[in-house]
Design an enzyme around this catalytic site. Structure first.
Site, PDB file in Angstrom:
ATOM      1  N   ASN A 192     -21.120 -22.226  22.451  1.00 51.09           N
ATOM      2  CA  ASN A 192     -21.252 -20.822  22.869  1.00 51.09           C
ATOM      3  C   ASN A 192     -20.959 -19.923  21.655  1.00 51.09           C
ATOM      4  OD1 ASN A 192     -20.457 -18.205  23.740  1.00 51.09           O
ATOM      5  ND2 ASN A 192     -20.222 -18.965  25.819  1.00 51.09           N
ATOM      6  N   ASP A 248     -21.106 -16.520  21.583  1.00 52.48           N
ATOM      7  CA  ASP A 248     -20.843 -15.121  21.953  1.00 52.48           C
ATOM      8  C   ASP A 248     -19.906 -14.422  20.972  1.00 52.48           C
ATOM      9  OD1 ASP A 248     -22.316 -15.515  24.232  1.00 52.48           O
ATOM     10  OD2 ASP A 248     -20.596 -15.602  25.583  1.00 52.48           O
ATOM     11  N   HIS A 249     -18.870 -15.157  20.535  1.00 44.32           N
ATOM     12  CA  HIS A 249     -17.823 -14.457  19.792  1.00 44.32           C
ATOM     13  C   HIS A 249     -18.153 -14.228  18.324  1.00 44.32           C
ATOM     14  CE1 HIS A 249     -15.699 -13.918  23.360  1.00 44.32           C
ATOM     15  NE2 HIS A 249     -15.704 -15.217  23.619  1.00 44.32           N
ATOM     16  N   ARG A 296     -17.454  -4.194  14.022  1.00 45.59           N
ATOM     17  CA  ARG A 296     -17.719  -3.342  12.874  1.00 45.59           C
ATOM     18  C   ARG A 296     -19.014  -2.544  12.979  1.00 45.59           C
ATOM     19  NH1 ARG A 296     -15.602  -3.737   7.490  1.00 45.59           N
ATOM     20  NH2 ARG A 296     -13.402  -3.467   7.883  1.00 45.59           N
ATOM     21  N   HIS A 302     -24.110 -15.537  26.446  1.00 45.63           N
ATOM     22  CA  HIS A 302     -23.927 -14.752  27.675  1.00 45.63           C
ATOM     23  C   HIS A 302     -24.320 -13.301  27.394  1.00 45.63           C
ATOM     24  CE1 HIS A 302     -20.862 -13.504  31.068  1.00 45.63           C
ATOM     25  NE2 HIS A 302     -22.084 -13.046  31.288  1.00 45.63           N
ATOM     26  N   ARG A 359     -23.985 -10.108  28.652  1.00 46.06           N
ATOM     27  CA  ARG A 359     -23.221  -9.401  29.688  1.00 46.06           C
ATOM     28  C   ARG A 359     -23.883  -8.068  30.000  1.00 46.06           C
ATOM     29  NH1 ARG A 359     -17.685 -11.577  30.440  1.00 46.06           N
ATOM     30  NH2 ARG A 359     -17.414  -9.809  31.809  1.00 46.06           N
ATOM     31  N   ARG A 392     -21.350  -6.391  25.539  1.00 46.63           N
ATOM     32  CA  ARG A 392     -20.183  -6.283  24.652  1.00 46.63           C
ATOM     33  C   ARG A 392     -20.248  -7.268  23.489  1.00 46.63           C
ATOM     34  NH1 ARG A 392     -15.490  -8.751  28.480  1.00 46.63           N
ATOM     35  NH2 ARG A 392     -16.164  -7.038  29.789  1.00 46.63           N
ATOM     36  N   HIS A 393     -20.971  -8.384  23.667  1.00 48.41           N
ATOM     37  CA  HIS A 393     -21.155  -9.270  22.502  1.00 48.41           C
ATOM     38  C   HIS A 393     -22.647  -9.513  22.266  1.00 48.41           C
ATOM     39  CE1 HIS A 393     -20.664 -12.139  25.802  1.00 48.41           C
ATOM     40  NE2 HIS A 393     -19.345 -12.061  25.784  1.00 48.41           N
ATOM     41  N   GLU A 399     -26.410 -17.538  29.866  1.00 48.00           N
ATOM     42  CA  GLU A 399     -25.423 -17.173  30.892  1.00 48.00           C
ATOM     43  C   GLU A 399     -25.712 -15.764  31.365  1.00 48.00           C
ATOM     44  OE1 GLU A 399     -21.292 -17.495  30.142  1.00 48.00           O
ATOM     45  OE2 GLU A 399     -21.531 -19.454  29.217  1.00 48.00           O
ATOM     46  N   THR A 401     -12.791 -11.928  29.823  1.00 48.51           N
ATOM     47  CA  THR A 401     -13.746 -13.030  29.781  1.00 48.51           C
ATOM     48  C   THR A 401     -14.038 -13.390  31.230  1.00 48.51           C
ATOM     49  OG1 THR A 401     -14.118 -15.286  28.972  1.00 48.51           O
ATOM     50  CG2 THR A 401     -11.862 -14.735  29.607  1.00 48.51           C
ATOM     51  N   THR A 402     -14.893 -14.403  31.459  1.00 53.64           N
ATOM     52  CA  THR A 402     -15.257 -14.733  32.835  1.00 53.64           C
ATOM     53  C   THR A 402     -14.066 -15.398  33.514  1.00 53.64           C
ATOM     54  OG1 THR A 402     -17.461 -15.138  31.948  1.00 53.64           O
ATOM     55  CG2 THR A 402     -17.091 -15.787  34.219  1.00 53.64           C
ATOM     56  N   GLU A 413     -21.370 -25.812  36.889  1.00 53.74           N
ATOM     57  CA  GLU A 413     -20.420 -25.863  35.776  1.00 53.74           C
ATOM     58  C   GLU A 413     -19.059 -25.513  36.362  1.00 53.74           C
ATOM     59  OE1 GLU A 413     -21.526 -24.322  31.956  1.00 53.74           O
ATOM     60  OE2 GLU A 413     -19.450 -23.780  31.487  1.00 53.74           O
ATOM     61  N   HIS A 463     -14.858 -23.532  29.577  1.00 50.25           N
ATOM     62  CA  HIS A 463     -13.974 -22.361  29.509  1.00 50.25           C
ATOM     63  C   HIS A 463     -12.575 -22.762  29.057  1.00 50.25           C
ATOM     64  CE1 HIS A 463     -12.510 -18.317  30.040  1.00 50.25           C
ATOM     65  NE2 HIS A 463     -13.749 -17.936  30.265  1.00 50.25           N
ATOM     66  N   GLY A 464     -12.209 -22.264  27.877  1.00 52.00           N
ATOM     67  CA  GLY A 464     -10.853 -22.453  27.376  1.00 52.00           C
ATOM     68  C   GLY A 464     -10.600 -23.802  26.715  1.00 52.00           C
ATOM     69  N   HIS A 481     -15.105 -19.990  22.346  1.00 54.74           N
ATOM     70  CA  HIS A 481     -14.070 -19.217  21.679  1.00 54.74           C
ATOM     71  C   HIS A 481     -13.261 -20.057  20.688  1.00 54.74           C
ATOM     72  CE1 HIS A 481     -10.146 -17.109  21.397  1.00 54.74           C
ATOM     73  NE2 HIS A 481     -10.930 -16.058  21.309  1.00 54.74           N
TER      74      HIS A 481
HETATM   75  N1  PXP Z   1     -18.929 -21.697  30.240  1.00 54.63           N
HETATM   76  C1  PXP Z   1     -19.054 -20.481  30.810  1.00 54.63           C
HETATM   77  C2  PXP Z   1     -19.850 -20.389  32.072  1.00 54.63           C
HETATM   78  C3  PXP Z   1     -18.485 -19.334  30.229  1.00 54.63           C
HETATM   79  O1  PXP Z   1     -18.620 -18.137  30.834  1.00 54.63           O
HETATM   80  C4  PXP Z   1     -17.801 -19.462  29.014  1.00 54.63           C
HETATM   81  C5  PXP Z   1     -17.231 -18.249  28.356  1.00 54.63           C
HETATM   82  O2  PXP Z   1     -18.233 -17.373  28.023  1.00 54.63           O
HETATM   83  C6  PXP Z   1     -17.713 -20.744  28.436  1.00 54.63           C
HETATM   84  C7  PXP Z   1     -18.252 -21.838  29.079  1.00 54.63           C
HETATM   85  C8  PXP Z   1     -17.021 -20.952  27.130  1.00 54.63           C
HETATM   86  O3  PXP Z   1     -15.679 -20.632  27.230  1.00 54.63           O
HETATM   87  P1  PXP Z   1     -14.810 -20.544  25.914  1.00 54.63           P
HETATM   88  O4  PXP Z   1     -15.395 -19.459  25.073  1.00 54.63           O
HETATM   89  O5  PXP Z   1     -13.441 -20.249  26.402  1.00 54.63           O
HETATM   90  O6  PXP Z   1     -14.909 -21.893  25.237  1.00 54.63           O
END
Ligand code: PXP
Length: 253
Positions: free
Chosen positions: A15, A17-18, A26, A51, A53, A57-58, A78, A108-109, A159, A202-203, A225
């Site tokens: 992922n 996104d970040h 910036r 994702h 959103r 935001r990202h 996503e 976050t989600t 998921e 996630h996480g 992340h």
């Molecule tokens: N899966 C889903 C559905 C998510 O929404 C996210 C966070 O955007 C992730 C996985 C990845 O989570 P993380 O960024 O904490 O690894």
């Protein structure tokens, strides 16, 4: 690949996104999420997750277009279950569409999708995505009622949200972490028995990934992340290589 290897295989979706979060902090164009997607692809990612959103935001609309043009591996898009996102998904037809809940005030989600209480609307929502060739997944908490509802409305993939398990682990609360892990394990078995493909995410970090990766029902982990943060220190290929090593080590035991 032999049947045994296929059963063993665990995909890693990265992922990105970040990278966009950092860019947007910036303004301007750097760091470029497309470059991150290419780097992840080059380092052996099985897919890219992004994702879009509602508040952008990202990831932004133009990122999705550019990523789709640039990568050869699948994009897992996503999205919230809104008309706007459905229109965008149907326009781009990504390999996969992962439906997530979305609240503007969350960082976050935070929770899973409420499928059981919103079955009819979600069934209507995912129908056109499936018909357009997107592999639809529903991001849900490890709750038997949600798994059952995902099956009932015809989603091919779920998921499972690992956020609570990861948070308890980070807090050092091993009793709650183990209880949450059991919920994930039972939901994975339930879904697999129903014929659903099981993903998790996630996480996830180096520290907490092994028990999750060891669950034989799980076919894909989506991780963002932590990998992007770790990439600041060691680079994305090295961060992914270590995550992959831990996943494979857990899987082979
Ligand atoms: N899966 C889903 C559905 C998510 O929404 C996210 C966070 O955007 C992730 C996985 C990845 O989570 P993380 O960024 O904490 O690894």
């Amino acid at each position: 690949m032999t049947k045994y290897e296929r059963q063993q295989a665990l995909r890693l979706g990265v992922n990105i996104d970040h990278v966009a979060t950092l860019r947007n902090a910036r303004g301007g164009a750097l760091p470029d999420p497309v470059r991150a997607a290419m780097a992840a692809q080059g380092a052996g990612a099985d897919g890219i997750t992004a994702h879009l959103r509602e508040d952008r935001r990202h990831i932004r609309d133009a990122d999705i277009e550019a990523i789709l043009k640039a990568i050869e591996i699948p994009l897992n898009f996503e999205m919230a279950a809104t008309d706007e996102m459905q229109e965008i998904a149907l326009r781009h037809r990504p390999h996969a569409a992962c439906i997530v809940p979305e609240r503007r005030e969350e960082r976050t989600t935070e929770g899973g999708l409420e499928v059981a209480a919103d079955q009819n609307r979600l069934a209507d929502f995912i129908g056109p995505l499936g018909e357009a060739g997107c592999r639809v997944s529903l991001f849900i908490a490890p709750d038997p009622a949600q798994v059952e509802a995902a099956y009932r409305i015809g989603a091919p993939v779920i998921e499972l949200h690992t956020g609570a398990y990861c948070d308890f682990d980070a807090d050092g609360d091993s009793v709650s972490r183990d209880a949450e892990f059991t919920r994930l394990q039972e939901a994975a078995i339930q879904a697999d028995d129903l014929g659903l493909e099981v993903h998790m995410g996630h996480g996830l970090t180096y520290r907490n990934v092994a028990p999750i990766a060891a669950l034989p029902q799980v076919k894909e982990l989506n991780i963002g992340h932590f990998l992007i943060g770790e990439a600041v220190f060691v680079g994305l290929p090295a961060a992914m290589a270590e995550m992959r090593r831990l996943m494979e080590e857990a899987r082979s035991q």
